[in-house]
Write a protein that holds these residues in place. Structure first.
Motif, mmCIF file in Angstrom:
data_model
loop_
_atom_site.group_PDB
_atom_site.id
_atom_site.type_symbol
_atom_site.label_atom_id
_atom_site.label_comp_id
_atom_site.label_asym_id
_atom_site.label_seq_id
_atom_site.Cartn_x
_atom_site.Cartn_y
_atom_site.Cartn_z
ATOM 1 N N THR A 221 77.042 18.034 11.397
ATOM 2 C CA THR A 221 76.333 16.794 11.073
ATOM 3 C C THR A 221 75.468 16.351 12.240
ATOM 4 O O THR A 221 74.297 15.984 12.072
ATOM 5 C CB THR A 221 77.331 15.682 10.712
ATOM 6 O OG1 THR A 221 78.126 16.093 9.604
ATOM 7 C CG2 THR A 221 76.605 14.399 10.352
ATOM 8 N N ALA B 198 72.406 18.613 12.721
ATOM 9 C CA ALA B 198 71.386 18.342 11.707
ATOM 10 C C ALA B 198 70.644 17.044 11.981
ATOM 11 O O ALA B 198 69.453 16.915 11.661
ATOM 12 C CB ALA B 198 72.021 18.301 10.322
ATOM 13 N N TYR C 123 73.660 21.730 5.583
ATOM 14 C CA TYR C 123 72.810 21.380 6.726
ATOM 15 C C TYR C 123 71.861 22.491 7.178
ATOM 16 O O TYR C 123 71.026 22.265 8.060
ATOM 17 C CB TYR C 123 73.690 20.989 7.928
ATOM 18 C CG TYR C 123 74.608 19.829 7.687
ATOM 19 C CD1 TYR C 123 74.100 18.547 7.476
ATOM 20 C CD2 TYR C 123 75.995 19.991 7.689
ATOM 21 C CE1 TYR C 123 74.940 17.459 7.275
ATOM 22 C CE2 TYR C 123 76.849 18.913 7.492
ATOM 23 C CZ TYR C 123 76.314 17.658 7.273
ATOM 24 O OH TYR C 123 77.153 16.591 7.068
#
Length: 303
Positions: free
Chosen positions: A89, A92, A115
């Motif tokens: 996360t 990305a 992602y």
């Protein structure tokens, strides 16, 4: 004649002035172009942010490349340890630059599907990552299918690692696929190896979620159980980065592309870090390993 000569001199002086002006403009344009080129090739920051999971090979590979980046290329490296979901996360979103321990294309498939379009793949550090259920060699089981026969001896449990790991999800899949009368107990990489060592010392039965490369295979006599249903895949252990990293840091991108370790090399490094103990700084162990493997380290450096 004097008048014509005077006009000729004036014309020559004007032409020389014009040529001088053009030359100045060209030199200025060249200087500007060079400045712009230097600015475009300069890194966006001297600090590189690398995230990694609390897994033996991730710790080893990350602290090793940190030493290379700092000592050989002059950058600062900021390390963050987190679970894989958090790392993907953050990559990305641009909060982190690099992850060194991406198990692709299978174990981390769900993260890459989510992602991947915002990430860059710099290739494998290690090309044959094995995951599965692991037991001590003294246990009389050879396949996942055999585990139900000793479920009571195992207290009905498989010792797992963190819930964000791909191997955790695959183990839950294995429990369903093989209809195992076992429950996966979440812990962490270090907690799993501690439980394994304790069981081996007492010569007790245990099954854990394990993977290669890992120092436990050089320290203990273990076997990966056969997986006839193909629940656990083979992966490459890769370096992945945020979108735009290669453009911002072309020299580091080339370093990550070149970064490669054999199983023997990686096990040697992991063993050194593990044997140094929790009180030792992995950076110091990794730098000692660098000094002992200077030709290999040199082969990774960008031209």
């Amino acid at each position: 004649m004097k008048t014509n000569k005077r006009y000729t001199i004036i014309a020559l002086m004007a032409a020389a002035a014009a040529l001088f002006a053009v030359g100045c403009k060209e030199q200025a344009a060249s200087s500007t172009s060079a400045s712009e080129s230097e600015a475009s090739s300069a890194p966006v920051s001297n600090t590189v942010k690398i995230a990694y999971p609390n897994w033996a090979e991730g710790i080893a590979m990350t602290h090793l490349i940190k030493g290379v980046i700092e000592d050989k290329l002059g950058y600062d490296v900021e390390l963050t340890q987190a679970d894989p979901g958090t790392i993907y996360t953050s990559l990305a979103n641009g909060g982190e630059d690099i992850m060194i321990d991406a198990w692709l294309p299978n174990t981390h498939k769900s993260y890459w599907d989510k992602y991947g379009e915002n990430l860059e793949d710099f290739g494998p550090v290690y090309g044959y990552g094995v995951t599965g259920l692991v037991v001590p060699a003294y246990m009389d089981v050879n396949s996942i299918e055999d585990l139900n026969g000793i479920a009571d001896e195992l207290d009905g449990k498989i010792v797992g690692i963190g819930t964000g790991a791909g191997i955790y999800a695959n183990t839950n899949k294995a429990i369903d696929t093989y209809d195992l009368k076992l429950e996966q107990i979440a812990s962490s990489g270090p907690a799993m190896t501690a439980a394994l060592q304790k069981a081996i010392e007492a010569k007790q039965p245990i099954v854990v979620t394990g993977w290669k490369p890992h120092w436990m295979f050089s320290r203990f006599d273990l076997k990966v159980l056969k997986d006839p249903q193909g629940v656990y895949p083979i992966d490459a252990v890769k370096v992945v980065g945020r979108e735009g990293f290669a453009k911002d840091y072309p020299d580091l991108a080339q370093l990550f592309i070149n970064y490669s370790l054999t199983e023997a090399q990686l096990l040697d490094l992991m063993d050194a870090i593990s044997e140094a103990g929790s009180s030792a700084n992995p950076d110091d162990v990794a730098r000692d390993w660098m000094a002992r493997n200077e030709p290999l380290v040199g082969s990774w450096l960008p031209n």
